[in-house]
Design a protein around this motif. Structure first.
Motif, short mmCIF file in Angstrom:
data_model
loop_
_atom_site.label_atom_id
_atom_site.label_comp_id
_atom_site.label_asym_id
_atom_site.label_seq_id
_atom_site.Cartn_x
_atom_site.Cartn_y
_atom_site.Cartn_z
N LYS A 13 0.82 -1.21 0.00
CA LYS A 13 0.00 0.00 0.00
C LYS A 13 0.86 1.26 0.00
N LEU A 14 2.05 1.17 0.58
CA LEU A 14 2.98 2.30 0.51
C LEU A 14 3.39 2.57 -0.94
N VAL A 15 3.58 1.50 -1.70
CA VAL A 15 3.90 1.65 -3.13
C VAL A 15 2.76 2.39 -3.84
N ILE A 16 1.54 1.97 -3.53
CA ILE A 16 0.37 2.62 -4.13
C ILE A 16 0.30 4.09 -3.75
N VAL A 17 0.50 4.37 -2.46
CA VAL A 17 0.41 5.74 -1.96
C VAL A 17 1.44 6.65 -2.62
N ILE A 18 2.66 6.17 -2.76
CA ILE A 18 3.72 6.98 -3.37
C ILE A 18 3.34 7.35 -4.80
N ASP B 262 -1.40 12.94 -7.75
CA ASP B 262 -2.16 14.06 -7.19
C ASP B 262 -1.37 15.35 -7.25
N ALA B 263 -0.07 15.26 -7.00
CA ALA B 263 0.77 16.46 -7.05
C ALA B 263 0.77 17.05 -8.46
N VAL B 264 0.85 16.17 -9.47
CA VAL B 264 0.82 16.63 -10.86
C VAL B 264 -0.53 17.27 -11.17
N ARG B 265 -1.61 16.66 -10.71
CA ARG B 265 -2.95 17.19 -10.97
C ARG B 265 -3.13 18.57 -10.32
N ILE B 266 -2.61 18.74 -9.10
CA ILE B 266 -2.72 20.03 -8.42
C ILE B 266 -1.99 21.12 -9.19
N VAL B 267 -0.79 20.77 -9.67
CA VAL B 267 -0.01 21.74 -10.44
C VAL B 267 -0.76 22.11 -11.72
N GLN B 268 -1.31 21.10 -12.39
CA GLN B 268 -2.02 21.36 -13.64
C GLN B 268 -3.26 22.23 -13.42
N LYS B 269 -4.01 21.93 -12.35
CA LYS B 269 -5.20 22.72 -12.05
C LYS B 269 -4.84 24.16 -11.68
N PRO C 62 -6.06 18.17 -16.18
CA PRO C 62 -5.74 16.79 -15.80
C PRO C 62 -6.47 15.79 -16.70
N ILE C 63 -5.82 14.70 -17.04
CA ILE C 63 -6.39 13.70 -17.94
C ILE C 63 -6.92 12.53 -17.10
N PRO C 64 -8.24 12.30 -17.08
CA PRO C 64 -8.82 11.21 -16.27
C PRO C 64 -8.22 9.85 -16.60
N SER C 65 -7.98 9.60 -17.89
CA SER C 65 -7.44 8.29 -18.29
C SER C 65 -6.05 8.05 -17.71
N ARG C 66 -5.31 9.14 -17.49
CA ARG C 66 -3.97 8.99 -16.91
C ARG C 66 -4.07 8.49 -15.47
#
Length: 411
Positions: free
Chosen positions: A81-86, A92-99, A111-115
């Motif tokens: 789950k740590l792998v998933i979280v990272i 999420d960081a990329v999406r925040i920057v894009q928004k 942000p691209i939903p499919s990504r």
């Protein structure tokens, strides 16, 4: 408010954040409610089992098999789950920057939903690697015994000992054992080496002498024509459990020492033995535990009484930090030191000749395998048993076989 309560609250919050992020990845790739329910129930079962085990196990019991399993399954589910979280946090960081950029400059990339779906799928695939590895380590990896053979040359080795073989085992940790057939397989593998000498470098139990009661008959069958010698490890002193009194702890310590002759080993407590062959000799030196930050009962000077600097010496010292801080620079010249203790943390990656990594290397300079400095060697055995985590992932249980040769040093 107690420190324990504060720590419990902090860790609980961290676990909640971790579970929330991991669950988002699951929600992205499936809408099946039954899959989600199973995911949540499995997480609850793991945490409830761990907390119940911790609260229901008295400190005097030490690390029981039940506690090890509870902690082991927690790690098995937590690390993936740590792998998933990272990965999801990065997305999420990329999406925040894009928004943010889109808000400041309307019309720029959104942000691209499919990504996010792709990242979620990739995260789950990657998480499956440590998940399956840890499950294998718990059920099978801890019995995946490996015989590692070394040939070491010394110019001052007595000629009679050219070709002399030593089998080293370490860290039995009998209090963790659950499968007698698998353990017997490991013992048979040791005897198959037919070495001249067998040396055991400490930690015969986790904490208490009675942990060996059911295993004495199995371990007393080792065969070695020139003897079997042993030392104590940090766990053999009973320092990791609460005792009703100092007298009870001292009684247990004496009982631990008495286990060694019961299985045919000569326990060396800061002392030495001389091995003779064809009129020539080598010295086996055994110290009590000496570790950086651990019990430092080991006394090199006392253990070496009666032998000379020119004598060929094999030192048994449980903790490899002893070699790093005391032994390797000692003018008395201990040719070969045999240690254990680290277990290689029972997890890591080893590709012989190419790559080695374990979290253990951030604590111990010599953490697994053979090392040399100043013409002197140390072999850090990865351990026969296991402790704390009830398995092994990538760092397998080890039986070391060392052949001594007379000739130019191969440092």
């Amino acid at each position: 408010m107690s420190r324990f309560f504060i720590a419990l609250v902090v860790f609980s919050l961290l676990f909640l954040v971790l579970e929330f992020y991991a669950f988002q990845a699951l929600k992205t790739i499936t809408k099946n409610k039954y899959v989600k329910i199973i995911w949540v129930l499995a997480a609850l079962a793991i945490y409830i089992n761990l907390f119940y085990t911790v609260y229901s196990t008295p400190r005097s019991a030490g690390q029981t098999v039940r506690f090890q399993l509870a902690a082991g399954f927690l790690l098995t589910f937590l690390i993936p789950k740590l792998v998933i979280v990272i990965m999801m946090f990065g997305e999420d960081a990329v999406r925040i920057v894009q928004k943010t950029v889109s808000y400041v400059s309307p019309g720029t990339t959104q942000p691209i939903p499919s990504r996010r779906l792709f990242v979620s799928q990739l995260a789950l695939v990657l998480a499956a690697i440590p998940f399956t590895s840890f499950l294998y380590g718990i059920f099978q990896g801890k019995y995946n015994y490996k015989v590692l053979k070394y040939q070491l040359s010394f110019e001052d080795l007595p000629e009679a000992f050219d070709g002399f073989t030593i089998t080293q085992i370490s860290d039995i940790h009998s209090g963790s054992f659950t499968n007698s057939d698998k353990i017997q397989y490991g013992i048979d593998l040791i005897n198959e080496q037919k070495s001249d000498l067998i040396l055991f470098t400490g930690d015969i139990v986790n904490n208490k002498a009675d942990e060996m009661d059911n295993w004495i008959d199995a371990f007393k069958n080792f065969e070695a024509p020139y003897g079997k010698f042993s030392i104590l490890g940090n766990h053999d002193y009973g320092d990791y459990v609460d005792w009703a009194s100092k007298e009870e702890k001292a009684k247990n310590f004496e009982a631990v020492k008495e286990v060694h002759p019961k299985i045919g080993f000569d326990l060396l407590l800061n002392e030495n033995r001389i091995i003779e062959k064809d009129g020539q000799k080598i010295a086996i030196v055994g110290v009590e535990n000496w570790g950086k930050g651990f019990n430092q009962a080991g006394d090199l000077e006392k253990a070496s009484l009666g032998i000379e600097k020119k004598d060929f010496k094999i030192l048994m010292s449980h903790d490899p930090s002893h070699w790093e801080y005391k032994v390797k620079n000692d003018d008395f010249n201990y040719h070969l030191t045999l240690s254990g203790h680290t277990h290689g943390l029972q997890m890591g990656i080893e590709i012989p000749g190419f790559f080695r990594w374990s979290p253990s290397q951030y604590v111990y300079k010599q953490w697994a395998g053979l090392y040399s400095e100043f013409g002197r060697f140390i072999n850090v055995n990865r351990g026969f048993g296991y402790h704390a985590f009830p398995g092994r992932v990538g760092i397998w249980p080890e039986i070391s076989v060392i052949e001594l040769k007379k000739g130019p040093s191969n440092t």
